[in-house]
Design an enzyme around this catalytic site. Sequence first.
Site, PDB file in Angstrom:
ATOM      1  N   LYS A   1      -3.673   8.217   3.120  1.00 39.00           N
ATOM      2  CA  LYS A   1      -4.822   7.823   3.850  1.00 39.00           C
ATOM      3  C   LYS A   1      -4.665   8.259   5.237  1.00 39.00           C
ATOM      4  O   LYS A   1      -5.630   8.547   6.076  1.00 39.00           O
ATOM      5  CB  LYS A   1      -5.234   6.352   4.009  1.00 39.00           C
ATOM      6  CG  LYS A   1      -5.742   5.792   2.639  1.00 39.00           C
ATOM      7  CD  LYS A   1      -6.847   6.440   2.301  1.00 39.00           C
ATOM      8  CE  LYS A   1      -7.713   5.859   1.005  1.00 39.00           C
ATOM      9  NZ  LYS A   1      -8.793   6.629   0.422  1.00 39.00           N
TER      10      LYS A   1
ATOM     11  N   TYR B   1       0.832  -1.228   0.014  1.00 38.20           N
ATOM     12  CA  TYR B   1      -0.019   0.071   0.110  1.00 38.20           C
ATOM     13  C   TYR B   1       0.934   1.311   0.075  1.00 38.20           C
ATOM     14  O   TYR B   1       0.648   2.353  -0.465  1.00 38.20           O
ATOM     15  CB  TYR B   1      -0.990   0.095   1.293  1.00 38.20           C
ATOM     16  CG  TYR B   1      -2.249   0.582   0.994  1.00 38.20           C
ATOM     17  CD1 TYR B   1      -2.974   0.761  -0.348  1.00 38.20           C
ATOM     18  CD2 TYR B   1      -2.861   1.655   1.774  1.00 38.20           C
ATOM     19  CE1 TYR B   1      -4.055   1.278  -0.276  1.00 38.20           C
ATOM     20  CE2 TYR B   1      -4.007   2.285   1.780  1.00 38.20           C
ATOM     21  CZ  TYR B   1      -4.505   2.211   0.748  1.00 38.20           C
ATOM     22  OH  TYR B   1      -6.099   2.604   0.234  1.00 38.20           O
TER      23      TYR B   1
END
Length: 255
Positions: free
Chosen positions: A161, A154
Amino acid sequence: MSGLLAGKRLLVTGVITDASIAFSVAKLAQENGAQVVLTGYGRLSLVERIAKRLPEPAPVIELDVTDAGHLAGLADKVREHVDGLDGVVHSIGFAPQSCLGGGFLDAPWEDVATALQVSTYSYKALAMAALPLMGPGSAVVGLTFDATKAWPVYDWMGVAKAGLESASRYLALHLGKQGIRSNLVAAGPLRTIAAKSIPGFEQFEDAWTERAPLGWSLTDQEPAARACLALLSDWFPATTGEIVHVDGGYHAIGA
């Protein structure tokens, strides 16, 4: 008109296909009494086709959240369809390929900056663009992926995020005086277009389906969409700066 969102006027971003969380939000919102306006970027004709699959075909506004002109003109374009907004759904995220799939140490700043602008800063930018249409009781709801941990593959999207989660808290702080709420839904992994663009994303899928206490469906967007609707409704009038996990309980268990 009846339903959880009866009479609400919503702006929903991020509808690309009918497998997106944003599409499920728009569909359920209409079924629960809301008027929905969509935004699209790039493949606008595709979004317009998808909009016709909703219970009521929804208008589509072009919006590039990195374009100052688009943001400045958003309120006027929304007013062509509704006279105000009670809720805004932020379902926008993007990172260049260099920022994903194990490239954390090598991704250049230019690519990282793009990821942060589109995936993090746009939350505040969208809220401010829609602010002239919102009043007390309105809500901004965004979608995140649990940023309290470093996830394999990720990489910089995880950093983006984490920034989004912080930005939501600051938005809650600064818009609270106007009676406007800001909350996020942290969904588990779903087989959306965004997920398919992440090399090695199947690592998330395997972990969730095996270990989430409630189990986890990789193809069911409705649980996350329902959480968004609840946060947009009048049933959470004193909740802001919150992150609601919709991940089968995976976040709550040890490694």
